[in-house]
Design an enzyme around this catalytic site. Structure first.
Site, PDB file in Angstrom:
ATOM      1  N   ILE A  10       3.968   5.682  -8.239  1.00 57.05           N
ATOM      2  CA  ILE A  10       5.430   5.588  -8.224  1.00 57.05           C
ATOM      3  C   ILE A  10       6.015   5.148  -9.558  1.00 57.05           C
ATOM      4  O   ILE A  10       7.234   5.069  -9.703  1.00 57.05           O
ATOM      5  CB  ILE A  10       5.927   4.635  -7.111  1.00 57.05           C
ATOM      6  CG1 ILE A  10       5.264   3.257  -7.220  1.00 57.05           C
ATOM      7  CG2 ILE A  10       5.688   5.246  -5.746  1.00 57.05           C
ATOM      8  CD1 ILE A  10       5.777   2.251  -6.200  1.00 57.05           C
ATOM      9  N   GLY A  11       5.161   4.852 -10.534  1.00 50.21           N
ATOM     10  CA  GLY A  11       5.696   4.448 -11.825  1.00 50.21           C
ATOM     11  C   GLY A  11       4.605   4.090 -12.806  1.00 50.21           C
ATOM     12  O   GLY A  11       3.457   3.863 -12.425  1.00 50.21           O
ATOM     13  N   ALA A  12       4.975   4.056 -14.083  1.00 46.73           N
ATOM     14  CA  ALA A  12       4.052   3.667 -15.141  1.00 46.73           C
ATOM     15  C   ALA A  12       4.855   3.066 -16.277  1.00 46.73           C
ATOM     16  O   ALA A  12       6.015   3.410 -16.487  1.00 46.73           O
ATOM     17  CB  ALA A  12       3.250   4.866 -15.632  1.00 46.73           C
ATOM     18  N   ASN A  14       4.388  -0.056 -19.900  1.00 44.07           N
ATOM     19  CA  ASN A  14       3.440  -0.710 -20.796  1.00 44.07           C
ATOM     20  C   ASN A  14       2.575  -1.724 -20.060  1.00 44.07           C
ATOM     21  O   ASN A  14       1.581  -2.191 -20.585  1.00 44.07           O
ATOM     22  CB  ASN A  14       4.175  -1.369 -21.969  1.00 44.07           C
ATOM     23  CG  ASN A  14       5.150  -2.438 -21.514  1.00 44.07           C
ATOM     24  OD1 ASN A  14       5.404  -2.604 -20.320  1.00 44.07           O
ATOM     25  ND2 ASN A  14       5.710  -3.169 -22.458  1.00 44.07           N
ATOM     26  N   VAL A  17       0.085   0.829 -14.283  1.00 43.90           N
ATOM     27  CA  VAL A  17       0.538   1.821 -13.304  1.00 43.90           C
ATOM     28  C   VAL A  17       1.006   1.121 -12.035  1.00 43.90           C
ATOM     29  O   VAL A  17       0.438   0.103 -11.632  1.00 43.90           O
ATOM     30  CB  VAL A  17      -0.604   2.806 -12.973  1.00 43.90           C
ATOM     31  CG1 VAL A  17      -0.200   3.765 -11.863  1.00 43.90           C
ATOM     32  CG2 VAL A  17      -0.998   3.606 -14.209  1.00 43.90           C
ATOM     33  N   LYS A  33       1.330  -3.152  -8.404  1.00 43.04           N
ATOM     34  CA  LYS A  33       1.372  -3.029  -9.859  1.00 43.04           C
ATOM     35  C   LYS A  33      -0.007  -3.357 -10.417  1.00 43.04           C
ATOM     36  O   LYS A  33      -0.494  -4.475 -10.242  1.00 43.04           O
ATOM     37  CB  LYS A  33       2.441  -3.990 -10.394  1.00 43.04           C
ATOM     38  CG  LYS A  33       2.642  -4.021 -11.887  1.00 43.04           C
ATOM     39  CD  LYS A  33       3.811  -4.960 -12.182  1.00 43.04           C
ATOM     40  CE  LYS A  33       4.029  -5.173 -13.656  1.00 43.04           C
ATOM     41  NZ  LYS A  33       5.179  -6.077 -13.899  1.00 43.04           N
ATOM     42  N   ASP A 123      15.282 -10.260 -18.760  1.00 41.57           N
ATOM     43  CA  ASP A 123      15.145  -8.819 -18.999  1.00 41.57           C
ATOM     44  C   ASP A 123      15.878  -8.028 -17.923  1.00 41.57           C
ATOM     45  O   ASP A 123      15.359  -7.046 -17.394  1.00 41.57           O
ATOM     46  CB  ASP A 123      13.673  -8.415 -19.057  1.00 41.57           C
ATOM     47  CG  ASP A 123      13.467  -7.018 -19.647  1.00 41.57           C
ATOM     48  OD1 ASP A 123      14.347  -6.573 -20.419  1.00 41.57           O
ATOM     49  OD2 ASP A 123      12.454  -6.376 -19.337  1.00 41.57           O
TER      50      ASP A 123
END
Length: 370
Positions: A10-12, A14, A17, A33, A123
């Site tokens: 579902i995402g990647a 720095n 994954v 994660k 952030d």
């Protein structure tokens, strides 16, 4: 890891994954994660886990547990089926003011809770705000990798955060109040929702970080004429975008601003939010919930357990035979390559910002940071 099965990526980024996983017993979907074991498991990772673990609020992604596999440290979290708020903005171009307020109200309530728990995020951005899958989406703050707790850590002074969202005082390289910097980032998020562009970037030259930083320091922004934004909303933005952090509007003042209070959902009003500020009240709310899953939503792991797991993940085991995949015996070598490329891009971005900061004589006199 035996209790989870993979669904899809579902995402990647720095960090590594992110995968959608399913609990084999309960069938609950979770986000996981994966961070490669070894040098990547640093203070930021431990801070992210410990800070995230302490937060229990509807507008914050729930931390569930952390586990270690042969090759990765895996952080298990609530899955937000609605994706990133950033994606919703990209699809819409920009939001109507009422929709922007709806999400901003939730963002402020979540960040305000973090601050009450003595944690500043540092952030905040659209990419770090997720949505659940409900028709009226609930916003969920995620990614506490840069967060700092005043209970566990010193006041922040490092230049962290995403340049487009970064507050002027963060560029000073001196100690600053992370909570006030979060207020600025919330303002940038609101502006992007309203306008569909970053307030301090030149849309014709978005990679010119020197210009972006100069505009941030001089608080040089404007709302395009073709975008309708009410006067109360403009007033709120003008109170957020103040270079001197100690003259900037506070989170509490935002929550009492007339524009913020308009159409404020019942669950976001002070009396409804009070239960989350009382740890025992939150615990009682969880334990008395009708669903057993709700009662078990909070992590059973202690800080000591987490520290032990993180320390274990800092070492890279030397197996008799190569360990493939993320701990369930599949070959995911291709997945490991993509984050490396994104990490290089992210490093270049951060490096450029540091170089610009070093090469520009920034006037910090108007910040009055002690």
């Amino acid at each position: 890891m035996e209790k989870y099965e993979p669904v899809r990526e579902i995402g990647a980024g720095n960090f590594g994954v992110a995968k959608l996983m399913r609990n084999k017993e309960t069938r609950e979907l979770v986000a996981m994660k994966f961070i490669e074991r070894g040098n990547r498991i640093d203070e930021n990772v431990f801070r992210e886990i410990v800070n995230h673990r302490s937060l229990r609020h509807p507008n914050i992604i729930r931390f569930k547990e952390v586990v270690v596999t042969g090759r990765h440290l895996a952080i298990v979290m609530e899955y937000a089926a609605g994706g990133e708020l950033f994606e919703r903005i990209c699809e819409a171009g920009r939001f109507h003011e009422d929709e922007a307020r709806y999400f901003f109200q939730q963002l402020v309530c979540g960040v305000s809770y973090c601050h009450a728990m003595q944690i500043c995020h540092r952030d905040l951005k659209l990419e770090n705000t997720l949505l659940d899958g409900s028709p009226a989406p609930r916003l969920k703050i995620c990614d506490f990798g840069y967060s700092k707790s005043s209970l566990l850590h010193s006041r922040p002074k490092s230049t962290v955060g995403t340049p487009a969202y970064i507050a002027p005082e963060v560029l000073s390289r001196r100690e600053y109040d992370g909570k006030l910097a979060d207020v600025w980032s919330c303002g940038v998020t609101l502006y992007v929702m309203l306008v569909g562009a970053y307030p301090f970037e030149d849309p014709k030259d978005p990679k010119n970080f020197r210009k972006t930083i100069s505009r941030i320091m001089s608080v040089q922004y404007k709302i395009p004429e073709y975008v309708h934004v009410s006067q109360p909303c403009r007033h709120l933005l003008s109170r957020i975008f103040v270079a001197n952090p100690y003259k900037r509007i506070s989170m509490g003042e935002i929550k009492s601003h007339p524009w913020f209070l308009k159409n404020l959902p019942r669950e976001l009003k002070e009396e409804a939010q009070a239960v989350y500020y009382n740890r025992r009240g939150a615990d009682h709310a969880a334990s008395s919930a009708s669903s057993a899953a709700a009662a078990a939503a909070f992590s059973p792991q202690s800080v000591e357990d987490i520290m032990r797991i993180v320390q274990e993940a800092q070492t890279v085991p030397k197996p008799d035979k190569p360990v493939s995949g993320y701990g369930w015996g599949t070959d995911d070598d291709d997945d490991d390559q993509q984050p490396a490329e994104e990490e290089d891009e992210e490093d270049d971005y951060d490096r450029t910002v540091r170089e610009v900061h070093a090469s520009v004589d920034l006037d910090m006199s108007n910040l009055q940071i002690s």
